[in-house]
Design a protein around this motif. Structure first.
Motif, PDB file in Angstrom:
ATOM      1  N   LEU A 107       0.827  -1.211   0.000  1.00  0.00           N
ATOM      2  CA  LEU A 107       0.000   0.000   0.000  1.00  0.00           C
ATOM      3  C   LEU A 107       0.859   1.258   0.000  1.00  0.00           C
ATOM      4  CD1 LEU A 107      -2.777  -1.087   2.518  1.00  0.00           C
ATOM      5  CD2 LEU A 107      -3.044  -0.738   0.071  1.00  0.00           C
ATOM      6  N   GLY A 108       2.042   1.171   0.588  1.00  0.00           N
ATOM      7  CA  GLY A 108       2.936   2.324   0.622  1.00  0.00           C
ATOM      8  C   GLY A 108       3.430   2.760  -0.739  1.00  0.00           C
ATOM      9  N   ILE A 109       3.504   1.806  -1.697  1.00  0.00           N
ATOM     10  CA  ILE A 109       3.999   2.205  -3.021  1.00  0.00           C
ATOM     11  C   ILE A 109       2.982   2.975  -3.825  1.00  0.00           C
ATOM     12  CG2 ILE A 109       5.851   0.916  -4.172  1.00  0.00           C
ATOM     13  CD1 ILE A 109       3.994  -1.365  -4.490  1.00  0.00           C
ATOM     14  N   SER A 110       1.787   3.147  -3.272  1.00  0.00           N
ATOM     15  CA  SER A 110       0.779   3.915  -4.009  1.00  0.00           C
ATOM     16  C   SER A 110       1.065   5.409  -3.989  1.00  0.00           C
ATOM     17  CB  SER A 110      -0.613   3.654  -3.426  1.00  0.00           C
ATOM     18  OG  SER A 110      -0.711   4.154  -2.094  1.00  0.00           O
ATOM     19  N   ILE A 111       2.128   5.840  -3.309  1.00  0.00           N
ATOM     20  CA  ILE A 111       2.422   7.273  -3.201  1.00  0.00           C
ATOM     21  C   ILE A 111       2.486   7.957  -4.566  1.00  0.00           C
ATOM     22  CG2 ILE A 111       4.200   8.949  -2.529  1.00  0.00           C
ATOM     23  CD1 ILE A 111       4.785   7.147  -0.110  1.00  0.00           C
ATOM     24  N   PRO A 112       3.227   7.414  -5.572  1.00  0.00           N
ATOM     25  CA  PRO A 112       3.261   8.086  -6.880  1.00  0.00           C
ATOM     26  C   PRO A 112       1.884   8.233  -7.525  1.00  0.00           C
ATOM     27  CG  PRO A 112       5.028   6.471  -6.721  1.00  0.00           C
ATOM     28  CD  PRO A 112       4.133   6.247  -5.543  1.00  0.00           C
TER      29      PRO A 112
END
Length: 296
Positions: A107-112
């Motif tokens: 879920l953290g890689i959804s930043i972009p």
């Protein structure tokens, strides 16, 4: 020439520094998850951040970077720090109370994704068709992760999912606002101030509400606190800024996609979390979509 050498090849040292950053941040997910069994999230994350900010300030002074903040920049520095650091530290720590470390990492890689969506209304950066498709694929990966164990399981984890996505959105908004209101400071000094300003209120709330007890920490718990302070907040940030001096920004951004990969694999190895088709599919979808979006 700081980004690449004259032959056009990427700096080997820059790639090594980027790898150290990605591995250090990736390992932090299972370490944080374990620490929650001994210490509450806000206190542990906030106090480690304050100690890490102090160490970064010492690094900055050793490298002769000024720590003074221009008076006109204080308000935006506080706003960006609260979003980018405070929001991430608090919400991701709370998310791990409901989520596995591997789920939080994905879920953290959804930043972009949120950066791209928020940059449209704030910065006027329209989504190209290719980037829109890529971001849709990334969101599909997150949907696979959330719904893979059925509706009941997803409802049970809903608070954790909401907290993790809130943390990612905060970082995305902080990133966009940094582009809109540039923070002209030396990189290590800026990191020290951002981490410090972002973590101080988290630590204060944590100490007041959670009342952590030092006696509750085992030797592994102490080691986890030391890791979060010296590796996550210090070494990784030093390596990150050093890598940015030697690599193109796009390369560095795509390189950080190793963080969730390391996080998922480390969680399986260290915490014996499941690593099945659902986790792999979610990781591949999300990583692929974000990678294409970053390159488009």
């Amino acid at each position: 020439m700081s980004l690449t050498n004259f032959s056009g090849r990427l700096s080997p040292l820059g790639l090594i520094l980027l790898a150290v950053t990605s591995v250090g941040w990736g390992l932090n997910f299972p370490i944080m998850k374990h620490l929650l069994s001994e210490w509450p999230p806000l206190s542990s994350r906030g106090l480690c951040g304050i100690a890490g900010a102090a160490a970064l300030a010492l690094f900055a002074l050793a490298w002769r970077q000024k720590l003074t903040v221009p008076r006109a920049m204080w308000l935006r520095l506080l706003l960006v720090s609260t979003l980018t650091i405070g929001g991430w530290v608090a919400f991701m720590g709370l998310a791990l109370l409901w989520l596995n470390a591997s789920e939080a990492a994905v879920l953290g890689i959804s930043i972009p994704v949120w950066v791209a969506f928020l940059a449209w209304p704030i910065l006027g950066e329209r989504l190209s068709p290719l980037r829109a498709v890529a971001l849709t694929v990334a969101l599909a990966g997150i949907a696979v992760l959330i719904g893979g164990h059925g509706i009941d399981a997803s409802v049970e984890k809903l608070p954790g999912i909401a907290f993790a996505l809130a943390g990612a959105v905060c970082v995305g908004l902080g990133t966009v606002l940094t582009k809109h209101f540039p923070l002209a400071m030396p990189p290590l000094s800026l990191a020290a101030w951002q981490i410090g300003l972002g973590c101080v209120p988290i630590a204060i709330v944590g100490l007041a509400v959670e009342q952590p007890q030092l006696a509750a920490l085992s030797s592994v718990g102490w080691a986890s606190l030391v890791y979060m302070t010296l590796i996550q907040f210090c070494l990784c940030y030093v390596c990150w800024f050093a890598a940015l001096e030697r690599l193109p920004a796009a390369t560095a951004s795509i390189g950080t996609l190793l963080v969730p990969v390391i996080g998922v694999l480390a969680a399986a190895a260290m915490l014996h979390e499941p690593l099945g088709l659902r986790e792999i599919a979610a990781l591949v979808f999300t990583l692929g979509g974000v990678a294409v979006a970053l390159r488009s």
